[in-house]
Scaffold this active site. Sequence first.
Site, mmCIF file in Angstrom:
data_model
loop_
_atom_site.group_PDB
_atom_site.id
_atom_site.type_symbol
_atom_site.label_atom_id
_atom_site.label_comp_id
_atom_site.label_asym_id
_atom_site.label_seq_id
_atom_site.Cartn_x
_atom_site.Cartn_y
_atom_site.Cartn_z
ATOM 1 N N ASP A 72 68.859 117.644 -12.687
ATOM 2 C CA ASP A 72 69.133 117.604 -14.944
ATOM 3 C C ASP A 72 70.729 117.943 -14.161
ATOM 4 O O ASP A 72 71.202 118.668 -14.373
ATOM 5 C CB ASP A 72 68.549 118.679 -15.156
ATOM 6 C CG ASP A 72 68.851 119.134 -16.554
ATOM 7 O OD1 ASP A 72 69.599 117.638 -16.938
ATOM 8 O OD2 ASP A 72 68.783 119.914 -16.699
HETATM 9 C C1 SPV Z 1 66.856 121.129 -21.383
HETATM 10 O O1 SPV Z 1 65.485 120.912 -22.175
HETATM 11 O O2 SPV Z 1 67.027 120.333 -20.879
HETATM 12 C C2 SPV Z 1 67.991 121.797 -21.613
HETATM 13 C C3 SPV Z 1 67.480 123.397 -22.186
HETATM 14 O O3 SPV Z 1 68.661 122.444 -21.656
HETATM 15 S S1 SPV Z 1 68.006 124.482 -20.659
HETATM 16 O O4 SPV Z 1 66.645 123.905 -19.865
HETATM 17 O O5 SPV Z 1 67.416 125.532 -20.929
HETATM 18 O O6 SPV Z 1 69.096 123.867 -20.215
HETATM 19 MG MG MG Z 2 69.668 119.699 -21.003
#
Ligand code: SPV
Ligand code: MG
Length: 305
Positions: A72
């Site tokens: 991510d």
């Molecule tokens: C996502 O769902 O990508 C978010 C929330 O940004 S978190 O994973 O808690 O960062």
């Molecule tokens: Mg996110």
Amino acid sequence: MIVRSVSHDVRRASLRERLELEGFVRLLEAHDPLSAMVGENATAVLPEVGHVEFDGFWSSSLTDSARRGLPDIELVGMRSRLQGIAEMFAVTSKPLLMDGDTGGRVEHFEYTVRDLERAGVSGVVIEDKTGLKQNSLLGTSVPQLLETVEAFSEKIARGKAAQSRPEFMIVARIESLILGMPMDDALHRASAYVSAGADAVMIHSRQSSPREVLAFAALFRAAHPTVPLVAVPTTYNTIRAEDLRAAGFNVVIYANHMLRASLRAMDAVARKILNHDRTLEVEPACADLKDLLTVEVESGRAVGA
Ligand code: SPV
Ligand code: MG
């Protein structure tokens, strides 16, 4: 399963309309048309509340990355994510809030806002980090940097100036608590971002207790009685949506549960087929085939119409 679809204009406006009408919305992560259809059709009856359903979808950078086998870190481009959203929109009717990561360069964010509006998305959440963005739930275990208040405020203001549909929302996401900064920093940022034009504020936390987001909500509400406030109770998951509403929140996002549920189910079924050398034992864990073979199309509307 029932298939619905609506025009981009109707869908885009419906998130703000619902917020104004009800004062509170529940959003569920969806990462493909099937997960969106499941989320669209889920209902329940709660004591003292009555009928509840999800009011819309959350497009998560985490699940949009993970389902491609990627970290991510803003690797998946907005154009590619929007293609997936177009497929979801072809078979659902509820609004969607986009996780826009950091929003990227300010010059790029202006284009992103217009692309999202055109695609029928209701709003974008951008987080006040800079450099290599990592998932917030990793906290301080990885290097993560907060953006300056000035630079992030400018990004919000430029995004607001770029939008052409008045109902489109830019949500400022505050990462101070994620990165171990004090409550004062979070509050100072919230006020600056509201002054810069943010339509709502998301306060993020990775504590297992809701204490710090509840403390933030009380202080934020005192300063900003009407600005919508967003919570993502992934780690502090004991709190109920109705308790968040009572504490002054207006939006609750269940940010990753549809993908996590499917990953666990798929993994168990894949291993069980090998262990039993046949599929009889996995049938109870699988949806009925008829759920895949029959898709109900509401009022004769074709899929994708
Ligand atoms: C996502 O769902 O990508 C978010 C929330 O940004 S978190 O994973 O808690 O960062
Ligand atoms: Mg996110």
